[in-house]
Scaffold this motif. Structure first.
Motif, PDB file in Angstrom:
ATOM      1  N   ILE B 225       0.857  -1.185   0.000  1.00  0.00           N
ATOM      2  CA  ILE B 225       0.000   0.000   0.000  1.00  0.00           C
ATOM      3  C   ILE B 225       0.894   1.237   0.000  1.00  0.00           C
ATOM      4  CG2 ILE B 225      -1.753   1.293   1.278  1.00  0.00           C
ATOM      5  CD1 ILE B 225      -2.731  -1.395   2.420  1.00  0.00           C
ATOM      6  N   ASP B 226       0.677   2.130  -0.966  1.00  0.00           N
ATOM      7  CA  ASP B 226       1.418   3.396  -1.002  1.00  0.00           C
ATOM      8  C   ASP B 226       0.748   4.378  -0.042  1.00  0.00           C
ATOM      9  OD1 ASP B 226       3.388   2.746  -2.807  1.00  0.00           O
ATOM     10  OD2 ASP B 226       2.222   3.376  -4.563  1.00  0.00           O
ATOM     11  N   LEU B 227       1.527   5.003   0.832  1.00  0.00           N
ATOM     12  CA  LEU B 227       0.979   5.992   1.758  1.00  0.00           C
ATOM     13  C   LEU B 227       0.474   7.214   0.979  1.00  0.00           C
ATOM     14  CD1 LEU B 227       3.613   5.942   4.664  1.00  0.00           C
ATOM     15  CD2 LEU B 227       1.423   4.752   4.520  1.00  0.00           C
ATOM     16  N   PRO B 228      -0.449   7.980   1.535  1.00  0.00           N
ATOM     17  CA  PRO B 228      -0.920   9.204   0.862  1.00  0.00           C
ATOM     18  C   PRO B 228       0.269  10.114   0.539  1.00  0.00           C
ATOM     19  CG  PRO B 228      -2.197   8.764   2.852  1.00  0.00           C
ATOM     20  CD  PRO B 228      -1.083   7.777   2.835  1.00  0.00           C
ATOM     21  N   GLY B 229       0.227  10.712  -0.649  1.00  0.00           N
ATOM     22  CA  GLY B 229       1.319  11.611  -1.035  1.00  0.00           C
ATOM     23  C   GLY B 229       2.581  10.886  -1.423  1.00  0.00           C
ATOM     24  N   HIS B 230       2.517   9.562  -1.536  1.00  0.00           N
ATOM     25  CA  HIS B 230       3.689   8.750  -1.868  1.00  0.00           C
ATOM     26  C   HIS B 230       3.353   7.833  -3.040  1.00  0.00           C
ATOM     27  CE1 HIS B 230       4.756   9.999   2.186  1.00  0.00           C
ATOM     28  NE2 HIS B 230       5.980   9.578   1.988  1.00  0.00           N
ATOM     29  N   GLY B 231       4.383   7.480  -3.804  1.00  0.00           N
ATOM     30  CA  GLY B 231       4.220   6.502  -4.878  1.00  0.00           C
ATOM     31  C   GLY B 231       3.092   6.879  -5.814  1.00  0.00           C
ATOM     32  N   LYS B 232       2.150   5.954  -6.010  1.00  0.00           N
ATOM     33  CA  LYS B 232       1.053   6.212  -6.939  1.00  0.00           C
ATOM     34  C   LYS B 232      -0.227   6.619  -6.211  1.00  0.00           C
ATOM     35  CE  LYS B 232       2.791   3.083 -10.497  1.00  0.00           C
ATOM     36  NZ  LYS B 232       2.711   1.704 -10.964  1.00  0.00           N
ATOM     37  N   SER B 233      -0.135   6.866  -4.917  1.00  0.00           N
ATOM     38  CA  SER B 233      -1.326   7.310  -4.190  1.00  0.00           C
ATOM     39  C   SER B 233      -1.574   8.795  -4.443  1.00  0.00           C
ATOM     40  CB  SER B 233      -1.153   7.067  -2.687  1.00  0.00           C
ATOM     41  OG  SER B 233      -1.343   5.693  -2.400  1.00  0.00           O
ATOM     42  N   PRO B 234      -2.844   9.245  -4.236  1.00  0.00           N
ATOM     43  CA  PRO B 234      -3.161  10.664  -4.479  1.00  0.00           C
ATOM     44  C   PRO B 234      -2.303  11.589  -3.618  1.00  0.00           C
ATOM     45  CG  PRO B 234      -5.163   9.363  -4.080  1.00  0.00           C
ATOM     46  CD  PRO B 234      -4.023   8.467  -3.802  1.00  0.00           C
ATOM     47  N   ARG B 235      -2.009  12.781  -4.174  1.00  0.00           N
ATOM     48  CA  ARG B 235      -1.204  13.782  -3.445  1.00  0.00           C
ATOM     49  C   ARG B 235      -2.132  14.583  -2.545  1.00  0.00           C
ATOM     50  NH1 ARG B 235       2.093  10.608  -5.247  1.00  0.00           N
ATOM     51  NH2 ARG B 235       3.128  10.898  -7.254  1.00  0.00           N
ATOM     52  N   ARG B 236      -2.495  14.047  -1.435  1.00  0.00           N
ATOM     53  CA  ARG B 236      -3.454  14.764  -0.583  1.00  0.00           C
ATOM     54  C   ARG B 236      -2.761  15.420   0.575  1.00  0.00           C
ATOM     55  NH1 ARG B 236      -8.829  11.962   1.287  1.00  0.00           N
ATOM     56  NH2 ARG B 236      -8.498  13.579   2.845  1.00  0.00           N
ATOM     57  N   ARG B 237      -3.308  16.545   0.989  1.00  0.00           N
ATOM     58  CA  ARG B 237      -2.747  17.212   2.163  1.00  0.00           C
ATOM     59  C   ARG B 237      -3.269  16.523   3.413  1.00  0.00           C
ATOM     60  NH1 ARG B 237      -1.306  23.453   1.532  1.00  0.00           N
ATOM     61  NH2 ARG B 237       0.078  23.079  -0.237  1.00  0.00           N
ATOM     62  N   ILE B 238      -2.407  16.337   4.354  1.00  0.00           N
ATOM     63  CA  ILE B 238      -2.763  15.628   5.578  1.00  0.00           C
ATOM     64  C   ILE B 238      -2.641  16.590   6.743  1.00  0.00           C
ATOM     65  CG2 ILE B 238      -2.125  13.706   7.085  1.00  0.00           C
ATOM     66  CD1 ILE B 238      -3.058  12.754   4.434  1.00  0.00           C
ATOM     67  N   ALA B 239      -3.697  16.659   7.568  1.00  0.00           N
ATOM     68  CA  ALA B 239      -3.672  17.604   8.678  1.00  0.00           C
ATOM     69  C   ALA B 239      -2.839  17.080   9.849  1.00  0.00           C
ATOM     70  CB  ALA B 239      -5.101  17.875   9.158  1.00  0.00           C
ATOM     71  N   GLY B 240      -2.793  15.756  10.003  1.00  0.00           N
ATOM     72  CA  GLY B 240      -2.043  15.218  11.137  1.00  0.00           C
ATOM     73  C   GLY B 240      -2.046  13.713  11.107  1.00  0.00           C
ATOM     74  N   PHE B 241      -1.481  13.103  12.152  1.00  0.00           N
ATOM     75  CA  PHE B 241      -1.306  11.670  12.175  1.00  0.00           C
ATOM     76  C   PHE B 241      -2.651  10.939  12.130  1.00  0.00           C
ATOM     77  CE2 PHE B 241      -0.605   7.507  14.056  1.00  0.00           C
ATOM     78  CZ  PHE B 241       0.509   7.083  13.361  1.00  0.00           C
ATOM     79  N   ALA B 242      -3.655  11.494  12.853  1.00  0.00           N
ATOM     80  CA  ALA B 242      -4.955  10.823  12.944  1.00  0.00           C
ATOM     81  C   ALA B 242      -5.583  10.691  11.561  1.00  0.00           C
ATOM     82  CB  ALA B 242      -5.874  11.582  13.884  1.00  0.00           C
ATOM     83  N   GLU B 243      -5.470  11.746  10.772  1.00  0.00           N
ATOM     84  CA  GLU B 243      -6.060  11.693   9.436  1.00  0.00           C
ATOM     85  C   GLU B 243      -5.329  10.679   8.557  1.00  0.00           C
ATOM     86  OE1 GLU B 243      -6.029  15.377   7.285  1.00  0.00           O
ATOM     87  OE2 GLU B 243      -7.057  14.473   5.575  1.00  0.00           O
ATOM     88  N   LEU B 244      -4.025  10.679   8.690  1.00  0.00           N
ATOM     89  CA  LEU B 244      -3.211   9.737   7.937  1.00  0.00           C
ATOM     90  C   LEU B 244      -3.613   8.301   8.287  1.00  0.00           C
ATOM     91  CD1 LEU B 244      -0.759   9.357   6.044  1.00  0.00           C
ATOM     92  CD2 LEU B 244       0.702   9.513   8.052  1.00  0.00           C
ATOM     93  N   ALA B 245      -3.753   8.057   9.589  1.00  0.00           N
ATOM     94  CA  ALA B 245      -4.096   6.713  10.049  1.00  0.00           C
ATOM     95  C   ALA B 245      -5.471   6.291   9.524  1.00  0.00           C
ATOM     96  CB  ALA B 245      -4.069   6.657  11.581  1.00  0.00           C
TER      97      ALA B 245
END
Lengths: 336, 438
Positions: B225-245
């Motif tokens: 799984i590519d993390l958000p903003g990484h590899g082929k995943s969408p370039r989304r802005r992340i507000a913090g760890f909780a959103e990322l998780a």
């Protein structure tokens, strides 16, 4: 001495090359002296010293009594006190009479005196079979001395190396033993004029090839080269390495060749068991080159018997061109 | 896949049977349900039917052979299925008593493809081969037993291995990577057993697992799984760890929908993700492996993270990459150039720069997963390089909970790239211990 052809075509026999080396050294360095039985007026058992007594006088070309232990002992003592003696044995077999001086004294004194003394003696030893001189005058015992820390053991195969190695041995501060093959004394070859040193401990690639590595020294080099020439006609490409130095032994040249060809044959005249071949085989088996071996390692050595007097048996007791050729062929054709 | 032909258990107390006769010859077609071979036990003789229609290949048991129950004695290939090398039998697939057929030595990778002669027999273990041939076979990852020797007494020579490699058609041994739609980019590869889900680290992507994938071997099913903003995943802005998780959990659920259990492996920030996942999807976890995980303490080399994110060319990337390995010489200029290629995308760098600010404000790990680590019930291990310059391995020593720690000598922050074989061995050991047959 007589073949004074100019520059690049200059050719000498093996014996002449050795004599020239001795003369050059004696002219350049007054501490170089010759010792041995019948090396003066008689000119040496194989006429190697010939007329040197006329040029340098009996003080520097000394006949010693028929006692190898005594003669070698005087040579070691002379070396210890500042001279550079070249001691000639009539036959390398007689070195056994002088083992105490060679192995216990010459080889160990630098070590036991904490480096405060050295023994710059050179022993010249006519070796090998093929002259009909029977069991006590035909042995090849160079490997014995390869077992002794403190000694250097050389085996020149060509007139050029015979001269260069003797000069290198004289330049070396420690005892050096040079085994000269009796059948090579009359062999002629190119010898550069003047003084030059053949590096001690460096083997030499004499013929490049891809199918099998043949390591051979002294007269076996020539037999291996002749065999390689015959094999080439059948499309077998043998690489031939002139071992030149038994101690120190040139690991890298041999390993590099084995990595290239994947097959190894060691050819030597000494008794096959516990010899030069065993050392080289073990060295390869212990190295990274092991992974490149594509066939068992073959040793071709002297028969497990005293050298016979009968000429046919004598010939059969050591590797010859045809036996080297046949063994290499079997190795490359996967019959081994 | 060809269908296995297994020596069945025809008696309650039967452990072995003797193969009496084959009714179908190697290469012949057979219909499902037709008589395939006879077996004899102490008590009875019995006809065994073909489990599928197809042609019979790779017969490993000859008439008269005593064979353990559950042993594969041949394979059936469907009509248009290419006959390759005998498929390897995973030990886990076989029933209790160990088969008497010969397993390939563990250090020899299965052959890539079809030999033109039968699979190895018992005496093949004593295969004669020269050191050079063994070396060549080892390097190529083929089983020496499959190479016919041309030397004395069938000894395999180097040439034989070379010829074998040239003659063997290069069919892929591993299943292909298949992308799967979802909120984040997911790719999966089939294999045998429970899948291993991989979460890469900050600024990396799924491709960074390549060395470890190779070391794990073709049999291991994987989900990346590519993390958000990484590899082929969408370039989304992340507000913090909780959103990322939250995004990661959503993708994980999507990716593992068809599995009851999976193994989980995360590296660095991916390790923190794996920990967060384990905390809320604990029941789905067969095991958890964490490589230099984030979230176990405040310290982090924020300069290196920022430097990597900021770098717009290989020359400015290389010095920071060199902090990732145990010693700077672990990263060559060529490596840096290759690493820079996928980082040319400014949108990706911008997304990761935002993430740096959100996750590592003032150069500190602003998220703490130590409580999650304490609560984990699945078998858990942490692998950490003793020379990690990004995250200190002491975080693992200081954390509370039940888990194993493997400290890797001579490894830095990315042991899965620096020493993939060692990492794979450790991960496989845990997986094997937890991959109980269902």
């Amino acid at each position: 001495m007589n073949a004074q052809a100019p520059t690049d075509l200059r050719t000498l026999s093996y014996a002449e090359a050795i004599r020239e080396a001795m003369a050059i050294a004696m002219e350049a360095d007054p501490t170089v002296i010759l010792m041995g039985e019948d090396i003066g007026v008689y000119g040496g058992a194989f006429q190697v010293t010939l007329d040197l007594i006329d040029r340098f006088g009996p003080d520097r070309v000394m006949d010693t009594p028929i006692s190898e232990l005594g003669g070698a002992g005087v040579a070691v003592g002379a070396a210890l006190t500042g001279l550079k003696p070249i001691f000639e044995f009539q036959f390398s077999d007689f070195a056994m009479l002088a083992m105490e001086q060679i192995v216990n004294q010459a080889a160990k004194l630098r070590y036991m005196l904490g480096g405060e003394a050295s023994v710059p003696v050179v022993f010249r030893l006519p070796a090998g079979s093929g002259t009909g001189a029977a069991a006590q005058h035909s042995q090849s015992i160079e490997a014995w001395f390869g077992h002794v820390p403190g000694l250097k053991v050389l085996q020149p195969a060509t007139p050029e190396d015979a001269k260069g190695m003797l000069l290198a041995a004289l330049a070396d501060p420690d005892p050096v033993m040079i085994f000269e093959h009796k059948l090579l004394y009359k062999m002629k070859g190119h010898v550069p004029a003047g003084s030059y040193l053949t590096p001690i401990g460096k083997a030499l690639l004499r013929r490049a090839g891809t199918d099998v590595t043949i390591v051979a020294g002294s007269i076996m080099l020539h037999r291996a080269l002749e065999a390689a020439e015959k094999l080439a006609a059948e499309g077998i490409s043998a690489e031939v390495i002139d071992l030149r130095s038994i101690r120190p032994i040139d690991h890298e040249t041999i390993l590099a060749s084995v990595r290239k060809t994947g097959r190894l044959m060691v050819v030597y005249e000494g008794v096959k068991a516990f010899g030069v071949g065993a050392e080289i085989s073990a060295m390869v088996a212990e190295s990274d080159a092991f992974d490149y071996l594509d066939a068992p390692i073959l040793r071709l050595g002297g028969a497990d018997a005293p050298v016979p007097y009968n000429p046919d048996l004598e010939r059969a007791s050591v590797p010859q061109v045809d036996t080297i050729e046949a063994a290499a062929r079997r190795l490359v054709r996967r019959e081994v | 896949m060809p269908v296995e032909v297994i020596l069945p258990k025809v008696d309650m107390d039967m452990t072995h049977g003797t193969l009496a006769v084959w009714h179908v010859a190697e290469g012949e077609m057979v219909q499902k349900g037709a008589a395939l071979f006879d077996i004899e036990t102490d008590k009875a003789a019995m006809e065994v039917e073909a489990p599928a229609s197809g042609s019979l290949h790779h017969i490993t048991a000859q008439p008269g052979d005593k064979v353990a129950v559950g042993t594969i004695v041949a394979w059936l290939y469907a009509k248009d299925e290419a006959v390759g090398a005998a498929p390897l039998t995973a030990a886990a697939k076989q029933d209790a008593p160990p088969p008497v057929t010969v397993a390939l030595p563990a250090d020899i990778t299965p052959p890539l493809s079809a030999p033109s002669f039968p699979p190895p027999q018992a005496e093949a273990l004593a295969q004669r081969a020269t050191p050079s041939a063994r070396h060549a076979a080892r390097s190529a990852g083929i089983a020496l037993e499959r190479v016919r020797g041309s030397g004395p007494l069938g000894r395999v020579q180097r040439d034989d291995v070379t010829a074998f490699l040239q003659s063997a058609p290069q069919t892929p041994a591993t299943a292909p990577w298949v992308p799967q739609s979802g909120p984040l980019h997911i790719s999966r590869r089939k294999g045998q057993g429970l899948p291993l889900v991989l979460f890469h680290g900050f600024t990396a992507d799924s491709q960074s697992w390549a060395p470890l994938e190779k070391a794990l071997g073709p049999q291991q099913p994987l989900i990346r799984i590519d993390l958000p903003g990484h590899g082929k995943s969408p370039r989304r802005r992340i507000a913090g760890f909780a959103e990322l998780a939250r995004m990661v959990v959503e993708a994980f659920d999507e990716a593992t929908r068809e599995h009851d259990k999976v193994h989980l492996l995360g590296h660095s920030l991916g390790g923190a993700m794996a920990l967060a996942l384990a905390d809320i999807r604990g029941r789905k976890l067969a095991s958890l492996s964490l490589i230099s995980p984030a979230g176990l303490g405040p310290e982090v080399d924020a300069d290196a993270l920022a430097g990597i994110v900021r770098a717009s060319r290989a020359e400015s990337l290389a010095p920071w990459l060199r902090r990732l390995t145990a010693t700077p010489d672990g990263i060559s200029d060529d490596y840096a150039r290759a690493a820079m290629a996928p980082r040319k995308d400014p949108a990706m760098r911008a997304a990761q720069a935002d993430m740096t600010a959100a996750l590592f404000p003032d150069g500190v790990q602003a998220f703490d997963l130590r409580p999650a680590l304490q609560r984990i019930e699945a078998p858990t291990q942490i692998l950490w390089g003793r020379q990690d310059h990004i995250l200190p391995y002491r975080h693992a020593l200081a954390a509370d909970g039940d888990f194993a720690i493997h400290l890797l000598k001579g490894a830095g922050h990315i042991p899965q790239i620096e020493c993939p074989d060692r990492v794979a061995r450790i991960v496989q050991r845990l997986i094997a211990g937890c991959d109980a047959p269902v």
